[in-house]
Design a protein around this motif. Structure first.
Motif, PDB file in Angstrom:
ATOM      1  N   VAL B 349       0.852  -1.199   0.000  1.00 22.27           N
ATOM      2  CA  VAL B 349       0.000   0.000   0.000  1.00 22.27           C
ATOM      3  C   VAL B 349       0.885   1.246   0.000  1.00 22.27           C
ATOM      4  CG1 VAL B 349      -0.300  -0.051   2.525  1.00 22.27           C
ATOM      5  CG2 VAL B 349      -1.977   1.157   1.111  1.00 22.27           C
ATOM      6  N   VAL B 350       0.534   2.191  -0.876  1.00 21.90           N
ATOM      7  CA  VAL B 350       1.295   3.443  -1.031  1.00 21.90           C
ATOM      8  C   VAL B 350       0.301   4.598  -1.202  1.00 21.90           C
ATOM      9  CG1 VAL B 350       3.318   2.349  -2.107  1.00 21.90           C
ATOM     10  CG2 VAL B 350       1.418   3.131  -3.555  1.00 21.90           C
ATOM     11  N   PRO B 351       0.765   5.845  -1.088  1.00 23.50           N
ATOM     12  CA  PRO B 351      -0.116   6.951  -1.486  1.00 23.50           C
ATOM     13  C   PRO B 351      -0.522   6.738  -2.952  1.00 23.50           C
ATOM     14  CG  PRO B 351       1.884   7.768  -0.417  1.00 23.50           C
ATOM     15  CD  PRO B 351       2.098   6.314  -0.659  1.00 23.50           C
ATOM     16  N   ARG B 352      -1.785   6.984  -3.296  1.00 18.57           N
ATOM     17  CA  ARG B 352      -2.267   6.454  -4.578  1.00 18.57           C
ATOM     18  C   ARG B 352      -1.581   7.022  -5.806  1.00 18.57           C
ATOM     19  NH1 ARG B 352      -7.836   8.281  -2.667  1.00 18.57           N
ATOM     20  NH2 ARG B 352      -7.641  10.496  -2.832  1.00 18.57           N
ATOM     21  N   ALA B 354       1.398   7.291  -6.227  1.00 22.08           N
ATOM     22  CA  ALA B 354       2.636   6.533  -6.417  1.00 22.08           C
ATOM     23  C   ALA B 354       2.396   5.179  -7.079  1.00 22.08           C
ATOM     24  CB  ALA B 354       3.340   6.350  -5.071  1.00 22.08           C
ATOM     25  N   GLY B 417       6.476   5.990   0.499  1.00 23.31           N
ATOM     26  CA  GLY B 417       5.608   6.518   1.566  1.00 23.31           C
ATOM     27  C   GLY B 417       4.599   5.502   2.068  1.00 23.31           C
ATOM     28  N   GLY B 418       4.745   4.257   1.644  1.00 23.28           N
ATOM     29  CA  GLY B 418       3.762   3.235   2.001  1.00 23.28           C
ATOM     30  C   GLY B 418       4.235   2.282   3.072  1.00 23.28           C
ATOM     31  N   THR B 419       3.550   1.153   3.178  1.00 26.16           N
ATOM     32  CA  THR B 419       3.937   0.160   4.167  1.00 26.16           C
ATOM     33  C   THR B 419       3.654  -1.259   3.659  1.00 26.16           C
ATOM     34  OG1 THR B 419       3.807  -0.472   6.500  1.00 26.16           O
ATOM     35  CG2 THR B 419       1.767   0.294   5.476  1.00 26.16           C
TER      36      THR B 419
END
Lengths: 469, 469
Positions: B349-352, B354, B417-419
């Motif tokens: 999952v990342v900021p969209r 990206a 910026g995700g996890t």
């Protein structure tokens, strides 16, 4: 608690970290930072500091942790539960220099801000980009977004948009030992271990000091319409609240105001509002969205519900000026109550259908203990701010008897499925009431979590969790 | 870990608590409860138990805590991270008998349910009352709502409605020592101490066992329209995702599917969908609401964005049958991939915004390590399920080299910026990758929290948090 007092050597060390200009020990500063907006309580810190960077906060906390000096973080000083009061002296850590809106990321609808940004300034900055940050407590003109995080703040739009809890994606925090971590990720979803971001929200500065905040943003709705319904009893107004949702509409705000509060604020802030003689309570109901037709359909559905609940008059405000005037009335109400009487404010919250029972119960408890109350708040969330007015109560009763009345209010709140605070927090003044709702087992879990983050107990000591019996 | 093995005397004590009929040690039961939906992993418990009441769970945990026997809670067994696998043997605690929908409170738009309720059954039950519970993971037909709480589950509607985190108001939980608490209150707002409800969500059964769940509900939207956009590259499809939000519209679902996944699922589940030769990726975009005109306006705005992003074809589905067919395609995709190849699934999952970078990066890493991947997921949330396909990779590389490729994928996710996981959780199979994202300081906070709730470490041991180095 056994804390170290500041001495000239420690003060010199603090100055060497933050610079002379960021460290204040003059009488005026100590006095200014000895209170927030909680009743008339005052506790002086030994020093006020105003760091500018995460590195400075880190070095400061490391030092204070080493010496065992209490540190009380402070936002805009608008708190209503006394969470920013330095009750053991020590350091008042003001975040007022953390003022940067670091980024408004219009690609991802996210922003990164520092905790000292005033909430309304942030709302306006994102609005300029066509975006919405919907967390707007009544104190939005002076509270800090960092304080909002610390208290899990709400405001009128929670009813549609949720509390700040739903808008905080990630936090940079400094732990009491000076270590710096990001609590999560800049993502809309998160299933990667215990959610420390959520744990920080509402922790009232007892676990760590927030130094950067990543928020989610929404597209800004283009239109809104505000309705004001008048009722001849509190109970009818409160009963209409849950009926509105059952009609299948979700307002963007649904506020309750009792007559006395309206009378006081009209005088206090020179509000233009024609309060009819037979009106005992008002409901403010706002709908927002892009499509005005859709908004009007919701207003019509709501109108039918209001009529069914003996609403005596409905006013529609669709010009900006009208809407702003009515919102000013609601937002200034706390100040007007304050200016009228010695008071105590409790922040009860229950499932919303229990509101009529709550407000009736509060009046009965008041009659029993001899206090009056002025109630208003975010009725759509079941969140009622109860302003207890000293009025004719004797000083002795106010000091010694009132707490039993407050205890009964919280017992009622609990029995209705609610809790002590919806958005003001526990801080200092509600702390001793926590056992009404939470067992020792529950409180021990909270104490355990505190111990994990802050083993020396330097961060905002004496707040939120009652001491071990 | 040093746990006590079951023996006939302890088994007899368990039977005396739960009754003979709720305790299983036959080979078939042990085998059935040795796996979930995570790859082909199997770990046998020593006993499977199926309690029916909170009191039984409490007595069981007290006993196991006393003896030091590991207890692994289990929902519907649909997990994808191995969180329900009893890797140290001991007790597999199945919550399948907790099947009651205790109350659907249409006054307050809340429900109280037991954790063994199948998510889809709950969704349907509240829909009959005109209400919406929007948390619908692809496994909704078989997963339990308790498992959803444990994993902070999402599903396609998160993009508009948020994850389960925004719908859980209060939880009854049993602590490892057998104590029972409610974590919060049945209220929409909560500022009354550390939020233990939020801490439980996503804690993967490592802190306590959930026995009752209070959820928030919404009015059910009356209409929806589904659009399917075709693209000739993954990158263009992914780039369209954030552009849709920037156009000021918020879909109720926004899903990405890569061609290979679509091909496989069409065959696997006999889906009626005409996949053109030049199509490399699809976006499924749904809008819901009460007002069809308003929905169509949003579809039009979206259509313009899709055209700007070289969308080759847009299909509109507005009949229930068409919509259901397309949703079936999306929901069965995981199973179809599974039936086609040995695989591993990661839940990045990342900021969209990206997403294009993420998907390109994943393909590059695949090329470097010699694996193929099929990607699909909740693109509107920046949440991409990456199915790594063994295909031509040697057994040796699959076993020994692949983990370095996965490490690179997570490093990329972090750098964007995700996890590690948006909704599948960490469980067993992602546990060792946690240090890619989280420092030892951060992990120690998680270990500390675990210790507060479960000092003897009996509850779901070996999951989520990597062991201390």
């Amino acid at each position: 608690m056994n804390f170290t007092k500041l001495n000239p050597q420690i003060l010199a060390e603090i100055k060497s970290i933050l610079g002379e200009n960021a460290v204040f020990t003059d009488a005026e500063s100590l006095d200014n930072y000895s209170h927030d907006e909680t009743e008339d309580l005052r506790y002086q810190p030994e020093v006020v500091v105003k760091p500018k960077t995460t590195a400075e906060v880190s070095a400061l906390l490391k030092l204070c942790n080493g010496y065992g000096i209490p540190v009380t973080p402070r936002g805009g000083g608008t708190g209503l539960s006394g969470a920013a009061l330095p009750i053991y002296g020590g350091v008042s850590l003001s975040m007022e220099k953390f003022k940067a809106i670091i980024e408004i990321d219009t690609e991802n609808l996210q922003a990164t801000v520092e905790p000292g940004v005033i909430t309304e300034e942030f709302i306006n900055a994102v609005a300029e980009q066509g975006l919405l940050y919907p967390v707007d407590p009544s104190s939005k003109g002076s509270c800090f977004i960092g304080g909002n995080v610390a208290h899990g703040s709400g405001g009128p739009r929670v009813v549609k948009y949720g509390t700040i809890r739903e808008y905080i994606l990630n936090l940079e925090v400094v732990l009491p030992n000076g270590e710096v971590i990001w609590t999560g990720a800049n993502t809309l979803k998160y299933a990667s271990g215990y959610n420390l971001t959520q744990l920080m929200i509402g922790s009232e500065g007892t676990l760590a000091v927030v130094t950067k905040i990543v928020t989610k943003l929404l597209p800004k709705p283009q239109n809104s319409v505000l309705m004001m319904g008048s009722f001849s009893t509190n109970e009818e107004a409160c009963a209409a609240v849950s009926a509105i949702f059952r009609a299948g509409v979700t307002p963007s705000a649904l506020e309750f105001m009792e007559r006395k509060g309206v009378e006081w604020v009209i005088k206090y802030d020179d509000i233009k509002f024609d309060l009819k003689d037979d009106v005992k309570a008002l409901l403010m109901i706002e709908f927002d969205g892009d499509d005005l037709d859709d908004i009007f359909k919701n207003c019509e559905k709501t109108n039918i519900v209001l009529e069914d609940h003996k609403c005596t008059e409905v006013l529609f405000a669709d010009s900006s000026a009208q809407k702003e005037e009515l919102w000013r009335m609601r937002r200034t109400m706390a100040e007007s109550v304050k200016s009228n009487s010695v008071y105590k404010e409790e922040d009860t919250v229950v499932p919303r259908a229990a509101l009529p029972e709550l407000i009736n119960g509060i009046k009965e408890i008041g009659a029993k203990y001899g206090f009056e109350s002025v109630c208003y708040g975010h009725a759509g969330d079941g969140n009622l701010h109860v302003n207890i007015i000293k009025a004719g109560m004797s000083d002795d009763d106010w000091k010694n008897k009132l707490k039993f009345g407050i205890t009964e209010i919280f017992e009622l709140t609990r029995d209705l499925g609610g809790t002590l605070s919806g958005e003001h927090g526990i801080g200092l003044v509600q702390k001793d009431y926590m056992p009404i709702k939470y067992s020792e087992i529950h409180l021990n879990l909270m104490r355990g979590i505190k111990q994990v983050f802050d083993p020396k107990g330097i961060l905002n000591p004496g707040k939120m969790i009652p001491d071990l019996k």
